[in-house]
Write an enzyme that holds these catalytic residues in place. Sequence first.
Site, PDB file in Angstrom:
ATOM      1  N   ARG A 188       0.822  -1.217   0.000  1.00  0.00           N
ATOM      2  CA  ARG A 188       0.000   0.000   0.000  1.00  0.00           C
ATOM      3  C   ARG A 188       0.855   1.266   0.000  1.00  0.00           C
ATOM      4  O   ARG A 188       0.596   2.183  -0.789  1.00  0.00           O
ATOM      5  CB  ARG A 188      -0.970  -0.020   1.182  1.00  0.00           C
ATOM      6  CG  ARG A 188      -2.107  -1.028   1.029  1.00  0.00           C
ATOM      7  CD  ARG A 188      -3.033  -0.990   2.228  1.00  0.00           C
ATOM      8  NE  ARG A 188      -2.340  -1.354   3.457  1.00  0.00           N
ATOM      9  CZ  ARG A 188      -2.873  -1.255   4.672  1.00  0.00           C
ATOM     10  NH1 ARG A 188      -4.097  -0.764   4.826  1.00  0.00           N
ATOM     11  NH2 ARG A 188      -2.197  -1.626   5.729  1.00  0.00           N
ATOM     12  N   ASN A 232      -6.398  -2.692   1.768  1.00  0.00           N
ATOM     13  CA  ASN A 232      -6.367  -4.147   1.935  1.00  0.00           C
ATOM     14  C   ASN A 232      -7.780  -4.667   2.143  1.00  0.00           C
ATOM     15  O   ASN A 232      -8.615  -4.004   2.770  1.00  0.00           O
ATOM     16  CB  ASN A 232      -5.549  -4.532   3.177  1.00  0.00           C
ATOM     17  CG  ASN A 232      -4.056  -4.394   2.963  1.00  0.00           C
ATOM     18  OD1 ASN A 232      -3.584  -4.336   1.832  1.00  0.00           O
ATOM     19  ND2 ASN A 232      -3.312  -4.363   4.062  1.00  0.00           N
TER      20      ASN A 232
END
Length: 767
Positions: free
Chosen positions: A24, A42
């Site tokens: 990320r 996520n």
Amino acid sequence: MTDGDTQTRRRIRVEGIVQGVGFRPFVYTLATRHGLTGHVGNDTTGVYIEIQGSPERVASFGDDLLSHAPPLAAIERVSNETITCRDDSGFHIDGSDSEGQRAVLVSPDVGTCAPCLSELFDPNDRRYRYPFTNCTNCGPRFTIVTDVPYDRAATTMADFAMCGDCAREYHTPTDRRFHAQPVCCPACGPTLRLVDADGRAIAASPADPIATAAALLSEGHVVAVKGLGGYHLATDATNQEAVATLRRRKRRGEKPFAVMAAHLDQARHLCHVDPAEARTLACPRHPIVLLRRRTQAVLAEALAPGERNLGVMLPYTPLHHLLAREHPAPLTMTSGNLAEEPIVCTEDAALERLGGVADYFLVHDRPIHARADDSVVRVVADREYPIRRARGYAPAPLPLPHPAPRPLLACGAELKSTFCLATARRAIVSSHIGDLENYETLRCFTEEIARLSRLFGIKPQVVAHDLHPEYLSTKYATDLATPDGPEPLGVQHHHAHIASCLADNGHSGPVIGVAFDGLGYGTDATMWGGEFLVADLTSFERRAHLVPVAMPGGAAAVKEPWRMAAAYLDAAFEAAPPPGLAVAERNAHHWEHVRAVARAGVNAPLTSSAGRLFDAVAAVVGVRDRVGYEGHAALELQQRADPHERGHYPVRITGAAPLRVHGTDLVRGAVDDLCAGADPATIAARFHNGLTDAAARVCLHLAEETGLGQVALSGGVFQNTLLLGALRARLERRGLRVLVHERVPTNDGGISFGQAAVAAATEGARA
């Protein structure tokens, strides 16, 4: 038209090991660099991304997403679609979405990276000598994960609130600890303590438990050290008395201990280390690597009695690095358990189970959620050849050659136990568990199945198992297979070995499979182990095997190779072996009784095992009559072999469908040479060469008969690199392609993967 006139928006999904590896933050930085808007997050299947900007910038982002992914990421699949543009302001990271079907993967634990090491030993850094230093590129992962998606709240770091400095790092996109879930420092993270065997705190002077522990190690004490996936038992590896004490207390017998070298140069002083072995030692997984020991290496004799090889690893956590800095001499680092029990991972269990082994305990308050022993590998032909797959490797997924139509569980064998969960083309092989011979190990096996099934969202509808009815793994599988439970599927042991090698190489077969191991239950209810199969993933045919002999005393013959010598001598010399053989004289008290048991066939099952043939020759030559661990006699016989000897004992191959390979000829040749005064090193080499020649001739015959051009080598006997290398070279010179293991062990640690591959292919063929 300018760059800002046209906008496109893409929804991208990335699957694989993409959580806990800085994915990320990587996407955030990449999107910002490309001047794009959107968000990333996520969920239970991986990472989702929405990205918006000019078509050119979005396309460039997509290229960089794949070509510059974080080093620890393992992307399995990327899908994307065009969606309606939105009015976004910048790019941001979403909170994780825990809803939906679980399909996300979890990264294995990763050794400390170079930037973290630099901080660890920098007196001006706030993490100076802090033993839990980590970042997005290194540190604990699988062993601390309690749930998915991977966020701090779903790890054993949940109870450690970040201080202001750590929180700033965690929320700063340009920092390498941006969204590093285990981030911590001395002000807010786990702490280290040194206690005695009663759990009482030991005053550190100076106030540093590591320095005090190192001093205690130098004095000859045994210290239990809490690592990533469990405890190590450490001693000074140069101190004979300390190592002997550890061996006695741990009830280790003669099985070698592993050594932690402080650095690569020290490993080179202890052992011969080639470039491929050096790369493996220093790679982020940091396995134990089996290396050729230098004769002049200064180490305790009790460390690895009689061994020419040594298992060596380098420090892989900040704690290990600090300990190695304080105690520069090599340390034993053996699993924190008693013989045949699983590695302990909690402080209470450590004090209870290891209180009589360790004098002191170096403990910390970051809980271990998943056990993970050290992985063990060899390097063969410049490639890793796994012996034990655990920390650093598990639970990284492995691809199946054929997708599993239904979720499945494969329960493995009895020794070197692992299990495998599989769905679609993805197989997740558990970390090494151990031998299912006691309640503690069986409990660990069942608990880990339940934990990983929940973590990865796999509810098995098929359960694959070995054919041996007395294996605890088989009994567990059959107990699961109730009318409302998963459907059972038995897989023959040696078929699973060959299937494991096939799947390890992304191959479906058919191949000629050579399965040499200790024992496996055959379809004729005898114990197989010297098998030549023609096999694919759904079926096999036994086309040749070693001629079976009696195994007097059953399981006792595994621990006492002289019993196999008695049986093989009777068979080789038609009950009239030469008089005066040393093996008979050494065991005279029971010799005639054991010969009678073998002839009568009472408590003497027939076996075609290559492992038991090695045992027989080892005892005949005088290498070893009794063993301390599985494969002990065979390993020492291999080490005795003269590498320059080119002679071999001829072996008859008779019969048809299946061919019969007369292992008795190898025993007869060894005895004849022994009686003629030949050196044991010469006999050991000629035995290896003779078995290699016989196996090659069978494979070449089957290749000509079937037209197959591939041979797969599997089974625990192929941990013998002398046999493996010679047979592989012989077959390749004759134009055959030889498949060997690269990602799962050739021993029974790879059986569950083979069972899963067979079950998936069989299910697919039925569909």
